[in-house]
Write an enzyme that holds these catalytic residues in place. Sequence first.
Site, short mmCIF file in Angstrom:
data_model
loop_
_atom_site.label_atom_id
_atom_site.label_comp_id
_atom_site.label_asym_id
_atom_site.label_seq_id
_atom_site.Cartn_x
_atom_site.Cartn_y
_atom_site.Cartn_z
N ALA A 57 8.08 12.41 5.68
CA ALA A 57 8.70 13.40 4.62
C ALA A 57 10.35 13.27 5.26
CB ALA A 57 8.16 14.55 4.54
N CYS A 89 -2.44 8.14 9.21
CA CYS A 89 -3.51 7.83 8.69
C CYS A 89 -4.11 6.57 9.27
CB CYS A 89 -3.33 7.61 7.09
SG CYS A 89 -1.91 8.65 6.52
N TRP A 98 -19.52 -1.35 -19.66
CA TRP A 98 -18.94 0.07 -19.72
C TRP A 98 -18.80 0.31 -18.14
CZ3 TRP A 98 -18.20 3.26 -23.81
CH2 TRP A 98 -18.95 2.83 -24.68
N ARG A 145 -19.07 9.26 -20.82
CA ARG A 145 -19.85 9.44 -22.13
C ARG A 145 -20.98 10.37 -21.80
NH1 ARG A 145 -22.53 3.34 -22.85
NH2 ARG A 145 -23.81 4.52 -24.54
#
Lengths: 468, 468
Positions: free
Chosen positions: A15, A48, A448, A456
């Site tokens: 950061a 990480c 799918w 679904r």
Amino acid sequence: MAAARRMVVVGGDAAGMSAASQARRLRSPDELEIVAFERGDFTSYSACGIPYWVGGSVNARDDLVARTPEKHRERGIDLRMRTEVTQIDVDGSRVRTRDLTEDGGGEEWTGFDELVVATGAKPLRPPLPGIDAPGVHAVQTLEDGQALLDALGGVEDSRKESRQAVVVGAGYIGVEMAESLTVRGYEVTVLDQAEQPMTTLDPDMGALVHDAMCGMGMEVVTGAAVTAVETDGHGRARAVTAGGTSYPADVVVLGLGVAPETSLAREAGLPVGGSGGLLTDLAMRVRGHENIWAGGDCVEVLDLVSGLTRHVALGTHANKHGQVIGANIGGGYATFPGVVGTAVSKVCDLEIARTGLLEAQAREVGLQFVTVTADSTGRAGYLPGAETMRVKMLAERGTGRLLGTQIVGRTGAGKRVDIAAVALTTGLTVEQMIYLDLGYAPPFSPVWDPVLVAARKAAAAVQEERRR
Amino acid sequence: MAAARRMVVVGGDAAGMSAASQARRLRSPDELEIVAFERGDFTSYSACGIPYWVGGSVNARDDLVARTPEKHRERGIDLRMRTEVTQIDVDGSRVRTRDLTEDGGGEEWTGFDELVVATGAKPLRPPLPGIDAPGVHAVQTLEDGQALLDALGGVEDSRKESRQAVVVGAGYIGVEMAESLTVRGYEVTVLDQAEQPMTTLDPDMGALVHDAMCGMGMEVVTGAAVTAVETDGHGRARAVTAGGTSYPADVVVLGLGVAPETSLAREAGLPVGGSGGLLTDLAMRVRGHENIWAGGDCVEVLDLVSGLTRHVALGTHANKHGQVIGANIGGGYATFPGVVGTAVSKVCDLEIARTGLLEAQAREVGLQFVTVTADSTGRAGYLPGAETMRVKMLAERGTGRLLGTQIVGRTGAGKRVDIAAVALTTGLTVEQMIYLDLGYAPPFSPVWDPVLVAARKAAAAVQEERRR
């Protein structure tokens, strides 16, 4: 010429240095002086990546360093390594630092126009007997990783017939370290006080991880609260006690997660949330402080699904925070909209992912929901390597809005969570998700997609619930 | 008891049988009689799996059949195999069929209350000399696949030192067949009249596929319009002529794409679009016909990005269409919202994906846009196997709305397109995409996912364009 404004950065990892770099891109040294303090020996590295370095798939420590101090300096950032910030004087707009390279080293004050707090996180280390003994390792910094590797080398040189490792905690770091140590030939025991490993998943999904880890030859002991680390005559860890049982250990690795490292900020009176992480506005400005910014593992972020702030320590967020802070200090404009709680991990060939809320988290914020789980395969079922993948989905009662998705499976399972992450971000209902136009070809998906199979089923459950 | 309504289905593959199955789930045989006609020998099979059957990773033809005729009959569907529908009488609400099992077989009429047209697509076969010669194979049906496999067996048995295959057309089927034939030990030449293979990509991205295929030992000849198939003394294909050059071939495979098979529907006066595909409303009802429905490879679908209808032959859409039609006929309610043009494919270890519009497609519908390409890796750069992935992104000028994404890379590249597919569906701008909370861990992604790297670059390009 007017004196340059000065940006001071506390913490030289993702950061902080992203903020510095982004601000430097927008402002020349004549316009903005940038001073960054880092108490350790490394900048901009991938914590990480430590499990993969320990496991041997990353060769050298330096491979984990995205940008060295020298590179940052070349870009006009005044970087002070091994320099610890010991105090933030908010009213005086200055920080006090100590030079760690000399004993009782010199302290000095540095004024700032803009301050970036990027102090990261620290591994949790419960106050148990023996927890600080040599042989007990955290894996948060490169220094930690080096210490663990040095210790492993020592154990391996002793040519014991079997080498035993105990990993305390079965979260992301815990399971990744369990993999690394298994790869290195250790007999690995993972201890966790929870009902199942991976409490970032619901217990029914965590159980899949449990079974898979046992299938990989690891021992996973759940419901096992660690009470002590036992030491030998030299004060060195030799076993871990949990639930009254003693688990012998040549090496102990702590994977209990991390907490925001905000003691400095709290002493300075900066606001923190329930996790101890700093609270910021959407521009990553510390709440109530016009010229103090914070990002990365030391802040809480807005969870877009629950509406609450939470602590999420992930390099990907830290980089984005830094980018936002640097843009704002550099005179641009950017905001970090928040997270939906996406995470992905793996243990050997098992991929584990989640996004959104778990059942308990959803209940905690007053949401009512239906849940479904659907088993499917990551590629067309007739191709070799079509292995089962389980997708769990939470959808809001009534509206059918997606609230969370958890996935456990083999190749191709993990990153499928991104479909749900974008759907969560944009507020799709599970009924809308059914018709998403996802990439289909037999090596990539059944007709799918597993995420759509779950959608679904979730849509049917929502409709059923509505009819009641 | 009132007589049951009758649903008649023309075509027994994905769309037709999904419609039949879904309607049956909702209505008992007493309420709804379902009669389905299929002129071939197979139902509900994966045409997309044919390349993998030919290549040997699928063992048996039957593995590609998701549901056999017997299974459909067990569920109460009156399925008539090897029965061709020869006429649709719209005014009389009936279809004429012919029994293909007997020579000059009996014709009869069957009335319907609801008709589902699911006649699929047919491979393009330009009217060139020799194109119908033995040894020239399409790969659309299981019968086609079987014929090709039989032919390959014959060639392989002849123990020639080198066996040569020519694939005409370098689209999805073409490159997948090129892989399969290479796997079987053929020297493969792919001919395409376009500037680059994969015209479903922009040429600059197609060039990456070109290079990779050459690296796999395939010959790829572009700008090569095929003018004839040369035959030997027995009338059998022995070479393909393109651009004045003759390419010897033990086997020729056509991969020129497909066109909607709608001759029957057009003769009946049903409306078709520019591609020849049937036009439906959002409930998949043929426009202007209350009780006639159509889905799968014989229809045009709404492209949500361009606002136009287009023909997209993909099993994943066919299944969804069937689901929607069956729900509506069964007394439920469902609509198919449209597609965003997602497709994924691979040739050996190269993954190829796209969603949304190509540059030419965007221009065609009057969109102005910026484009960027960004190279990144599919996992953290310090891990082994972190190979380059290129992401191209189109964003609308001014608004920054995502218009399209193309990805070419190795492991993990293809399905990343789903991130962009969901973003397109929900209308995200590239600036919004930058902060998507995607799954991050070193084996799965760099801290900035390749899609986000491209989004950042696209956002910068949009902002730059706004400043001009």
